[in-house]
Write a protein that holds these residues in place. Structure first.
Motif, PDB file in Angstrom:
ATOM      1  N   ASP A   1      55.079  42.908  40.736  1.00 42.93           N
ATOM      2  CA  ASP A   1      54.233  43.573  40.177  1.00 42.93           C
ATOM      3  C   ASP A   1      52.770  43.159  40.424  1.00 42.93           C
ATOM      4  OD1 ASP A   1      56.062  45.065  38.296  1.00 42.93           O
ATOM      5  OD2 ASP A   1      56.718  43.332  37.733  1.00 42.93           O
ATOM      6  N   ASP A   2      52.734  41.825  40.732  1.00 45.15           N
ATOM      7  CA  ASP A   2      51.557  41.116  40.884  1.00 45.15           C
ATOM      8  C   ASP A   2      51.579  39.921  41.528  1.00 45.15           C
ATOM      9  OD1 ASP A   2      48.532  40.826  40.703  1.00 45.15           O
ATOM     10  OD2 ASP A   2      48.294  40.833  38.632  1.00 45.15           O
ATOM     11  N   ALA A   3      50.442  39.154  41.648  1.00 41.41           N
ATOM     12  CA  ALA A   3      50.482  37.947  42.597  1.00 41.41           C
ATOM     13  C   ALA A   3      49.426  36.764  42.039  1.00 41.41           C
ATOM     14  CB  ALA A   3      50.269  38.370  44.214  1.00 41.41           C
ATOM     15  N   LEU A   4      49.952  35.585  42.398  1.00 37.66           N
ATOM     16  CA  LEU A   4      49.148  34.498  42.228  1.00 37.66           C
ATOM     17  C   LEU A   4      48.157  34.598  43.556  1.00 37.66           C
ATOM     18  CD1 LEU A   4      51.557  31.848  40.395  1.00 37.66           C
ATOM     19  CD2 LEU A   4      49.799  33.303  39.229  1.00 37.66           C
ATOM     20  N   GLN A   5      47.010  34.010  43.193  1.00 42.65           N
ATOM     21  CA  GLN A   5      45.975  33.684  44.355  1.00 42.65           C
ATOM     22  C   GLN A   5      45.591  32.400  44.172  1.00 42.65           C
ATOM     23  OE1 GLN A   5      43.390  37.912  44.019  1.00 42.65           O
ATOM     24  NE2 GLN A   5      43.734  37.260  46.286  1.00 42.65           N
ATOM     25  N   LEU A   6      45.442  31.878  45.417  1.00 42.31           N
ATOM     26  CA  LEU A   6      45.326  30.376  45.346  1.00 42.31           C
ATOM     27  C   LEU A   6      43.885  30.169  45.623  1.00 42.31           C
ATOM     28  CD1 LEU A   6      48.155  29.072  47.501  1.00 42.31           C
ATOM     29  CD2 LEU A   6      48.112  29.233  45.193  1.00 42.31           C
ATOM     30  N   ASP A   7      43.345  29.084  45.472  1.00 42.96           N
ATOM     31  CA  ASP A   7      41.972  28.606  45.622  1.00 42.96           C
ATOM     32  C   ASP A   7      41.737  28.185  47.271  1.00 42.96           C
ATOM     33  OD1 ASP A   7      39.158  27.226  44.687  1.00 42.96           O
ATOM     34  OD2 ASP A   7      40.306  25.775  46.110  1.00 42.96           O
ATOM     35  N   PRO A   8      41.110  28.625  47.932  1.00 39.16           N
ATOM     36  CA  PRO A   8      41.143  28.518  49.585  1.00 39.16           C
ATOM     37  C   PRO A   8      40.996  27.259  49.947  1.00 39.16           C
ATOM     38  CG  PRO A   8      39.132  29.616  48.762  1.00 39.16           C
ATOM     39  CD  PRO A   8      39.905  29.398  47.500  1.00 39.16           C
ATOM     40  N   GLY A   9      40.118  26.411  49.060  1.00 41.60           N
ATOM     41  CA  GLY A   9      39.888  24.871  49.536  1.00 41.60           C
ATOM     42  C   GLY A   9      41.134  23.918  49.185  1.00 41.60           C
ATOM     43  N   SER A  10      41.452  24.040  47.964  1.00 45.93           N
ATOM     44  CA  SER A  10      42.519  23.170  47.574  1.00 45.93           C
ATOM     45  C   SER A  10      44.053  23.590  47.577  1.00 45.93           C
ATOM     46  CB  SER A  10      42.207  22.592  45.975  1.00 45.93           C
ATOM     47  OG  SER A  10      42.343  24.109  45.261  1.00 45.93           O
ATOM     48  N   GLY A  11      43.957  24.936  47.535  1.00 45.83           N
ATOM     49  CA  GLY A  11      45.572  25.295  47.905  1.00 45.83           C
ATOM     50  C   GLY A  11      46.141  25.427  46.590  1.00 45.83           C
ATOM     51  N   ARG A  12      45.456  25.262  45.609  1.00 48.23           N
ATOM     52  CA  ARG A  12      46.001  25.352  43.896  1.00 48.23           C
ATOM     53  C   ARG A  12      45.880  26.740  43.317  1.00 48.23           C
ATOM     54  NH1 ARG A  12      42.991  20.000  43.321  1.00 48.23           N
ATOM     55  NH2 ARG A  12      41.130  21.433  42.860  1.00 48.23           N
ATOM     56  N   VAL A  13      46.548  26.735  42.220  1.00 46.49           N
ATOM     57  CA  VAL A  13      46.821  28.462  41.666  1.00 46.49           C
ATOM     58  C   VAL A  13      45.512  28.517  41.235  1.00 46.49           C
ATOM     59  CG1 VAL A  13      47.683  29.788  39.944  1.00 46.49           C
ATOM     60  CG2 VAL A  13      49.333  28.166  41.290  1.00 46.49           C
ATOM     61  N   ALA A  14      44.813  29.683  41.330  1.00 45.72           N
ATOM     62  CA  ALA A  14      43.328  30.013  40.942  1.00 45.72           C
ATOM     63  C   ALA A  14      43.804  30.998  39.808  1.00 45.72           C
ATOM     64  CB  ALA A  14      42.478  30.553  41.966  1.00 45.72           C
ATOM     65  N   GLU A  15      44.248  31.962  39.959  1.00 44.01           N
ATOM     66  CA  GLU A  15      44.417  33.075  38.960  1.00 44.01           C
ATOM     67  C   GLU A  15      45.397  34.394  39.643  1.00 44.01           C
ATOM     68  OE1 GLU A  15      40.709  35.308  38.051  1.00 44.01           O
ATOM     69  OE2 GLU A  15      39.866  34.891  40.193  1.00 44.01           O
ATOM     70  N   ALA A  16      45.670  35.247  38.841  1.00 42.58           N
ATOM     71  CA  ALA A  16      46.212  36.466  39.298  1.00 42.58           C
ATOM     72  C   ALA A  16      45.076  37.479  40.032  1.00 42.58           C
ATOM     73  CB  ALA A  16      47.337  37.142  38.417  1.00 42.58           C
ATOM     74  N   THR A  17      45.480  38.425  40.265  1.00 43.36           N
ATOM     75  CA  THR A  17      44.694  39.449  40.930  1.00 43.36           C
ATOM     76  C   THR A  17      43.516  40.192  40.099  1.00 43.36           C
ATOM     77  OG1 THR A  17      46.017  41.516  40.702  1.00 43.36           O
ATOM     78  CG2 THR A  17      46.313  40.229  42.820  1.00 43.36           C
ATOM     79  N   VAL A  18      43.811  40.406  38.802  1.00 39.77           N
ATOM     80  CA  VAL A  18      42.877  40.644  38.123  1.00 39.77           C
ATOM     81  C   VAL A  18      42.954  39.912  36.609  1.00 39.77           C
ATOM     82  CG1 VAL A  18      42.151  42.937  38.966  1.00 39.77           C
ATOM     83  CG2 VAL A  18      44.141  42.821  37.390  1.00 39.77           C
ATOM     84  N   SER A  19      43.631  38.654  36.754  1.00 39.29           N
ATOM     85  CA  SER A  19      43.926  38.233  35.097  1.00 39.29           C
ATOM     86  C   SER A  19      44.004  36.732  35.722  1.00 39.29           C
ATOM     87  CB  SER A  19      45.217  38.700  34.446  1.00 39.29           C
ATOM     88  OG  SER A  19      46.023  38.820  35.486  1.00 39.29           O
ATOM     89  N   ASN A  20      43.734  35.957  34.714  1.00 39.94           N
ATOM     90  CA  ASN A  20      43.726  34.448  34.506  1.00 39.94           C
ATOM     91  C   ASN A  20      45.270  34.054  34.155  1.00 39.94           C
ATOM     92  OD1 ASN A  20      40.543  34.746  33.310  1.00 39.94           O
ATOM     93  ND2 ASN A  20      41.035  33.535  35.240  1.00 39.94           N
ATOM     94  N   VAL A  21      45.615  33.006  34.667  1.00 38.44           N
ATOM     95  CA  VAL A  21      47.085  32.245  34.373  1.00 38.44           C
ATOM     96  C   VAL A  21      47.165  31.091  33.599  1.00 38.44           C
ATOM     97  CG1 VAL A  21      47.093  31.048  36.698  1.00 38.44           C
ATOM     98  CG2 VAL A  21      49.330  32.094  35.468  1.00 38.44           C
ATOM     99  N   PHE A  22      48.238  31.356  32.492  1.00 36.22           N
ATOM    100  CA  PHE A  22      48.539  30.101  31.944  1.00 36.22           C
ATOM    101  C   PHE A  22      49.957  29.849  31.938  1.00 36.22           C
ATOM    102  CE2 PHE A  22      44.628  31.895  29.574  1.00 36.22           C
ATOM    103  CZ  PHE A  22      44.117  30.759  28.921  1.00 36.22           C
ATOM    104  N   LEU A  23      50.156  28.466  31.633  1.00 38.30           N
ATOM    105  CA  LEU A  23      51.465  28.003  31.652  1.00 38.30           C
ATOM    106  C   LEU A  23      51.553  27.025  30.467  1.00 38.30           C
ATOM    107  CD1 LEU A  23      51.815  25.024  33.364  1.00 38.30           C
ATOM    108  CD2 LEU A  23      50.889  26.631  34.966  1.00 38.30           C
ATOM    109  N   VAL A  24      52.880  27.105  30.158  1.00 34.09           N
ATOM    110  CA  VAL A  24      53.351  26.159  28.842  1.00 34.09           C
ATOM    111  C   VAL A  24      54.261  25.265  29.468  1.00 34.09           C
ATOM    112  CG1 VAL A  24      54.268  26.433  26.601  1.00 34.09           C
ATOM    113  CG2 VAL A  24      52.991  28.130  27.245  1.00 34.09           C
ATOM    114  N   ARG A  25      54.096  24.045  28.955  1.00 30.11           N
ATOM    115  CA  ARG A  25      55.169  22.683  29.431  1.00 30.11           C
ATOM    116  C   ARG A  25      55.205  21.969  28.329  1.00 30.11           C
ATOM    117  NH1 ARG A  25      52.991  21.170  34.696  1.00 30.11           N
ATOM    118  NH2 ARG A  25      51.812  19.621  33.440  1.00 30.11           N
TER     119      ARG A  25
END
Ligand code: PMP
Length: 315
Positions: free
Chosen positions: A178-202
């Motif tokens: 349905d959608d994809a996570l996009q990474l920060d190009p410098g750090s390779g970390r998760v930045a956001e999805a294509t038109v939304s921000n991402v949250f996780l619960v731990r």
């Protein structure tokens, strides 16, 4: 779905409601325009209210400033025109897109040479909550990173940058997601999805990528962070790796149009169908947008009470 279009410009036959802006405009040809997406909700009183209108308009002005766009609007004038456009649409639950566009067909990419004008598109958008109750979206990790901050300022919501989102989204959909996570190009970390921000619960704590990585500072993201703190949840903004997302108890996306959307799976990894933290936050968000609870000064701007007669309308 048809939208109502408003144009704060001259009716000289080249642009305006029903005509849009000329194909030769630099905003069309080069994507040099900035915009916002704002929700209006029918509140508990039945009157439509724009949610976090000023915050969106401040971001719009910031985007324009950052790109060197010349225009004649201040916050008060923008607020007035966006309220006017929303009121004239007659819609209650809707999605309002104000943008600053260069209408003149000029063969130049120098935005400093072009005058920019406000256009507003108002789309009917059903009362929310359906996505929150659904099964959730299936994500993958896109091979397409967010733009590097040394190529484009990540806080700017400009038309042209959405080609990157379109690339990532289309590739994900073509691959069956349905959608994809996009990474920060410098750090390779998760930045956001294509038109939304991402949250996780731990372990009942809420995590979201920090603004040090290349992501839009979403207004829904800020709303969720605010509500989570008020609900007593531990909240962390920091570096988020793909593995952190995979290992999370719950994952969800946030954006103005989509609101809070649960994630069902990341690639082959499925999340539990029970999402207690997400459910609590989705309910709090719904209450905040309708004014039922969690009201904050400035979050809800009534549409009809403040609107003047509109002069520019088309459907
Ligand atoms: N990231 C991107 C790239 C977006 O296009 C959006 C939608 N505006 C968001 C995040 C979420 O921002 P907001 O909550 O302000 O709509």
């Amino acid at each position: 779905m048809s939208a109502h279009t408003f144009w704060d410009g001259p009716y000289d036959g080249r642009c305006g409601p029903g005509r849009g802006i000329p194909f030769g405009s630099s905003s069309v040809q080069h994507g040099s325009a900035v915009f916002e997406g704002i929700r209006a909700y029918a509140s508990t009183t039945g009157e439509p209210h724009l949610f976090r209108l000023d915050d969106h308009l401040i971001r719009l002005l910031g985007s324009a400033r950052e790109l060197g766009i010349r225009h004649a609007y201040d916050l008060d004038r923008l607020r007035e025109l966006v309220i006017e456009a929303t009121a004239a649409s007659g819609l209650h639950d809707c999605y309002v897109r104000p943008g600053l566009f260069a209408a003149d067909p000029v063969l130049s990419i120098d935005v400093g040479r072009l005058p920019f004008t406000l256009g507003v598109e108002v789309w009917p958008m059903a009362a929310p909550g359906a996505a929150a109750r659904g099964p959730g979206v299936r994500l993958t990790v896109s091979p397409w990173c967010r733009p590097s901050p040394s190529s484009f300022p990540p806080r700017v919501k400009a038309v042209g940058t959405y080609v990157t989102s379109a690339l990532a989204k289309s590739a994900a959909v073509a691959a069956g997601y349905d959608d994809a996570l996009q990474l920060d190009p410098g750090s390779g970390r998760v930045a956001e999805a294509t038109v939304s921000n991402v949250f996780l619960v731990r372990d009942c704590a809420l995590h979201t990528p920090w603004l040090c990585d290349s992501l839009l500072a979403g207004i829904t993201r800020d709303t969720v962070l605010t509500l989570a703190r008020e609900l007593g949840l531990a909240v962390y903004q920091g570096p988020v790796e793909t593995e952190d997302v995979r290992a999370a108890d719950e994952v969800f996306l946030t954006g103005t149009a989509s609101e809070l959307v649960p994630v069902a799976a990341l690639d082959e990894h499925a999340y539990a169908a029970e999402r207690p933290v997400f459910d609590t936050l989705a309910t709090a968000f719904r209450n905040a947008t309708t004014g039922a609870r969690f009201t904050h000064p400035g979050w809800l701007t009534p549409v009809h009470a403040t609107a003047r007669t509109t002069t520019h309308q088309g459907a």
